[in-house]
Design a protein around this motif. Structure first.
Motif, short mmCIF file in Angstrom:
data_model
loop_
_atom_site.label_atom_id
_atom_site.label_comp_id
_atom_site.label_asym_id
_atom_site.label_seq_id
_atom_site.Cartn_x
_atom_site.Cartn_y
_atom_site.Cartn_z
N VAL A 20 13.23 13.10 8.34
CA VAL A 20 12.07 12.25 8.65
C VAL A 20 12.53 10.80 8.81
O VAL A 20 12.11 10.10 9.74
CB VAL A 20 10.99 12.35 7.55
N ALA A 21 13.41 10.36 7.89
CA ALA A 21 13.88 8.97 7.96
C ALA A 21 14.60 8.73 9.28
O ALA A 21 14.37 7.72 9.95
CB ALA A 21 14.79 8.67 6.76
N ALA A 22 15.47 9.69 9.67
CA ALA A 22 16.23 9.51 10.91
C ALA A 22 15.30 9.55 12.13
O ALA A 22 15.42 8.73 13.04
CB ALA A 22 17.30 10.59 11.03
N MET A 67 5.14 17.08 9.07
CA MET A 67 4.47 16.83 10.36
C MET A 67 3.43 15.70 10.21
O MET A 67 3.42 14.77 11.03
CB MET A 67 3.80 18.13 10.83
N VAL A 68 2.63 15.77 9.15
CA VAL A 68 1.57 14.76 9.04
C VAL A 68 2.11 13.39 8.64
O VAL A 68 1.53 12.37 8.99
CB VAL A 68 0.40 15.19 8.12
N VAL A 69 3.24 13.38 7.91
CA VAL A 69 3.76 12.06 7.52
C VAL A 69 4.28 11.33 8.76
O VAL A 69 4.18 10.10 8.87
CB VAL A 69 4.83 12.15 6.42
N LYS A 70 4.79 12.09 9.73
CA LYS A 70 5.24 11.44 10.97
C LYS A 70 4.04 10.81 11.69
O LYS A 70 4.14 9.73 12.25
CB LYS A 70 5.93 12.46 11.89
N SER A 123 5.90 11.57 1.05
CA SER A 123 5.80 12.89 1.66
C SER A 123 6.37 13.92 0.70
O SER A 123 6.89 13.58 -0.35
CB SER A 123 6.57 12.90 2.98
N SER A 124 6.24 15.16 1.07
CA SER A 124 6.88 16.23 0.29
C SER A 124 7.59 17.13 1.30
O SER A 124 7.37 17.01 2.51
CB SER A 124 5.83 16.99 -0.52
N PRO A 125 8.48 18.02 0.83
CA PRO A 125 9.30 18.77 1.80
C PRO A 125 8.56 19.83 2.61
O PRO A 125 9.14 20.37 3.54
CB PRO A 125 10.37 19.43 0.92
N GLN A 126 7.30 20.14 2.30
CA GLN A 126 6.61 21.18 3.08
C GLN A 126 6.51 20.78 4.55
O GLN A 126 6.32 19.61 4.85
CB GLN A 126 5.18 21.41 2.56
N ALA A 129 0.84 -1.20 0.00
CA ALA A 129 0.00 0.00 0.00
C ALA A 129 0.88 1.25 0.00
O ALA A 129 1.97 1.26 0.56
CB ALA A 129 -0.90 0.00 1.23
N VAL A 130 0.37 2.28 -0.67
CA VAL A 130 1.08 3.56 -0.72
C VAL A 130 0.26 4.56 0.08
O VAL A 130 -0.94 4.73 -0.15
CB VAL A 130 1.28 4.02 -2.18
N MET A 131 0.91 5.21 1.03
CA MET A 131 0.20 6.05 2.00
C MET A 131 0.84 7.43 2.08
O MET A 131 2.05 7.58 1.83
CB MET A 131 0.31 5.37 3.36
N SER A 132 0.04 8.43 2.41
CA SER A 132 0.61 9.76 2.65
C SER A 132 -0.10 10.36 3.86
O SER A 132 -1.22 9.96 4.20
CB SER A 132 0.42 10.66 1.44
N GLY A 133 0.55 11.33 4.48
CA GLY A 133 -0.05 11.97 5.63
C GLY A 133 -1.19 12.89 5.22
O GLY A 133 -2.13 13.11 5.97
N LYS A 134 -1.06 13.45 4.00
CA LYS A 134 -2.11 14.35 3.50
C LYS A 134 -2.21 14.24 1.99
O LYS A 134 -1.33 13.64 1.36
CB LYS A 134 -1.83 15.79 3.92
N GLY A 135 -3.26 14.85 1.44
CA GLY A 135 -3.47 14.78 0.00
C GLY A 135 -2.54 15.72 -0.76
O GLY A 135 -1.97 16.65 -0.18
N GLY A 136 -2.37 15.45 -2.02
CA GLY A 136 -1.66 16.38 -2.90
C GLY A 136 -0.14 16.24 -2.91
O GLY A 136 0.54 17.02 -3.57
N VAL A 137 0.40 15.24 -2.18
CA VAL A 137 1.86 15.11 -2.16
C VAL A 137 2.37 14.16 -3.25
O VAL A 137 3.58 14.01 -3.42
CB VAL A 137 2.39 14.65 -0.78
#
Ligand code: ADP
Length: 274
Positions: free
Chosen positions: A224-226, A178-181, A170-173, A34-42
């Motif tokens: 984020v990875a760290a 924050m939401v990807v965490k 995720s994207s760098p914004q 599955a491919v997941m994101s914290g928010k839409g549009g990334v």
């Protein structure tokens, strides 16, 4: 090959108390990612599509399940318009140019711009049907484009489909970071394995001078990875070609090395501690 079970048979992930669906009838799905994101549009749908394309171009049998019921975008990326057929109560997936079997609510609606105004349980039911009531056949990989965020809809998918692992986008914004965490924490709480993180929209290469432009600020992928302990699978820059090909339903023509490099990681065994 595992023996196919009746869809009504449920398997419970040991110790978790979560009931997961078994193999669909008359089909066999090798690995579900599955491919997941914290928010839409990334770029979650774009990454789902590009992963499926990379796997199909390597010769794997690939399915793509669009679990984003209220915001389905997969058929458009592949230029798929015709209605999915239903035979003996089973949905027949539409097949993309490179042979990816696609199932999306948009292939079943009378008009592609008809809104789906359903409450959570109904949406969850459709996602489960997209697993059990589809003639997937023999698949090496099923890529699932999850609904964005950490709400009811992605939760239902995480709890019901027997996922082998997730790819997080995720994207760098700042907001996306924050939401990807949050998303990663949610996945961990559900005890699902994570293959790693892809940072999308990670800068833009200036077409004139070739220098990178950090449109959304500096890459935050390493951070984020760290902070979360997950693997950074790679960064995908903003590319007007990807946007153009996606808008014209020709995402399969887009070629990018990153996804080829990720394939060996997707075939590795994944540990829950990941
Ligand atoms: P999500 O599924 O997270 O909502 P999408 O994959 O639908 O995001 O992407 C949102 C928009 O951004 C789409 O128009 C898509 O074509 C565009 N897009 C995504 N990633 C890139 C990229 N790397 N370069 C250019 N455009 C992109």
């Amino acid at each position: 090959m595992e023996e196919s079970k009746h869809p009504e048979e449920r398997s419970t992930t040991q110790g978790s108390g979560i009931e997961r669906l078994s193999q669909p009838e008359n089909s066999h799905i090798g690995r579900t990612i599955a491919v997941m994101s914290g928010k839409g549009g990334v770029g979650k749908s774009s990454v789902s599509a590009l992963l499926a394309v990379a796997l199909a171009k390597e010769g794997y049998q690939v399915g793509l399940l669009d679990a984003d019921i209220t915001g389905p975008s997969i058929p458009k990326l592949f230029g798929l318009k015709h209605h999915a057929d239903v035979t003996n109560g089973k949905i027949i997936p539409s097949v993309s140019k490179v042979g990816i079997k696609v199932v999306s609510i948009n292939l079943l609606l009378p008009q592609e711009d008809d809104p789906v105004i359903w409450r959570g349980p109904l949406i969850g039911g459709v996602v489960k049907q997209f697993w059990t009531d589809v003639l997937w056949g023999e698949l090496d990989y099923l890529i699932v484009d999850l609904p964005p965020g950490t709400g009811d809809a992605p939760l239902t998918v995480l709890q019901s489909l027997p996922l082998d692992g997730l790819v997080i986008v995720s994207s760098p914004q700042d907001l996306a970071v924050m939401v990807v965490k949050k998303a990663i924490k949610m996945v961990r709480m559900m005890n699902a394995p994570i293959f790693g993180l892809i940072e999308n929209m990670s800068g833009l290469i200036c077409p004139h001078c070739g220098q990178p432009i950090e449109i959304f600020g500096k890459s935050r992928a390493d951070e984020v990875a760290a902070a979360t302990g997950i693997k950074l699978l790679g960064r995908l820059p903003l590319d007007p070609d990807l946007s153009r090909l996606s808008d014209s339903g020709a995402i399969e023509e887009y070629s990018v090395e990153l996804f080829k490099e990720i394939i060996p990681i997707l075939t590795e065994p994944v540990s829950k501690a990941n």
